[in-house]
Design an enzyme around this catalytic site. Structure first.
Site, mmCIF file in Angstrom:
data_model
loop_
_atom_site.group_PDB
_atom_site.id
_atom_site.type_symbol
_atom_site.label_atom_id
_atom_site.label_comp_id
_atom_site.label_asym_id
_atom_site.label_seq_id
_atom_site.Cartn_x
_atom_site.Cartn_y
_atom_site.Cartn_z
ATOM 1 C CG ASP A 196 -10.298 35.266 -28.796
ATOM 2 O OD1 ASP A 196 -10.916 36.342 -28.639
ATOM 3 O OD2 ASP A 196 -10.776 34.167 -28.502
ATOM 4 C CG ASN A 201 -15.852 30.184 -32.605
ATOM 5 O OD1 ASN A 201 -16.908 29.596 -32.396
ATOM 6 N ND2 ASN A 201 -15.096 30.648 -31.623
ATOM 7 C CE1 TYR A 215 -24.861 34.951 -30.703
ATOM 8 C CE2 TYR A 215 -26.978 33.818 -30.578
ATOM 9 C CZ TYR A 215 -25.600 33.780 -30.745
ATOM 10 O OH TYR A 215 -24.984 32.579 -30.960
ATOM 11 C CG LEU A 257 -27.861 27.127 -24.078
ATOM 12 C CD1 LEU A 257 -27.364 28.552 -24.260
ATOM 13 C CD2 LEU A 257 -28.963 27.074 -23.034
#
Length: 252
Positions: A37, A88, A156, A188
């Site tokens: 990350d 991800n 997005y 969502l």
């Protein structure tokens, strides 16, 4: 035996949120997980080790080819193999929904650079290791917004549409190498990055739940079973596919 026992799996964007849920669930299935990350994924690594799993972590910008190559090389050196990649890492929780004509060109470029080119860079980096073994599982993360044409989120939604296209094209190119490439499109999700946000009030999540056959809020854990399936031998004759996991809001 756990269905991912002994497999080496990279999870990007794993410092928190959905990525952390993926990493912990995969480790519980027996995978040895390498997490990366922009901020050190130390908390996720610690949680996995405390639960008896094997994990390593690194700081890595997925848009930096050299950094991604180092991360993949470190994973292969530590685990001796790279069997899986979970793409991800993406920009979403920090974005503010607004009309597309109010979005600056450099913001559009930044979102596509992370969400699309970051996915591309990570796939390129793991291919040599997977080709050496003649086997690999790559799982990209799209979004149910692509199928809905969700407004106020144009860069997005565009980026996640591109991820689906990328998934299909790469699957065609690497199938003969024994590498499978699939995609999950979540609905969502109540991830930590959205909780408490003024532009994502409780009513927003309630409205999303109302569109589902299973009318409740989606949790990160709702995605982990599908992820485990796509990284396991159970899905070995499946590639180029996008599975929507959203409680039945989108049907395709």
């Amino acid at each position: 035996m756990a269905r991912l026992s002994g497999r080496g799996v990279i999870v990007t964007g794993a410092a928190g949120g959905i990525g952390a849920a993926f990493a912990q669930a995969l480790a519980a299935e027996g995978a040895r997980v390498s997490l990366c990350d922009l901020r050190a994924p130390e908390a996720t690594v610690a949680a996995i080790r405390q639960a008896g799993g094997e994990a390593m972590g690194a700081v890595c910008d997925v848009t930096d080819p050299a950094a991604v190559a180092r991360m993949v090389a470190g994973t292969e050196e530590r685990f001796g193999r790279v069997d899986g990649l979970v793409n991800n890492a993406a920009l979403f929780a920090t974005l503010t929904p607004r009309p597309f004509e109010e979005i600056a060109s450099d913001e559009f470029d930044r979102i596509l650079r992370v969400n699309v080119r970051g996915t591309f860079e990570c796939i390129k980096a793991v291919l040599p290791a997977m080709r050496r073994r003649g086997y690999g599982k790559i799982v990209n993360i799209a979004s149910g917004t692509v199928f809905k044409g969700t407004p106020m989120m144009l860069p997005y939604v565009s980026s996640k549409g591109a991820v689906i296209a990328l998934t299909r094209s790469v699957a065609r190119e690497v199938g003969s190498d024994g590498i499978r490439v699939n995609c999950i499109a979540p609905g969502l999700t109540l991830s930590e990055g959205l909780l408490g946000r003024e532009d994502y009030p409780d009513e927003y999540f309630a409205a999303a739940a109302g569109t589902r056959c299973l009318p409740r809020a989606q949790q990160p854990e709702d995605l982990t079973g599908t992820m485990g399936f796509l990284l396991s031998a159970e899905s070995d004759f499946m590639t180029g596919q996008t599975l929507v996991v959203d409680g039945g809001s989108v049907m395709h």
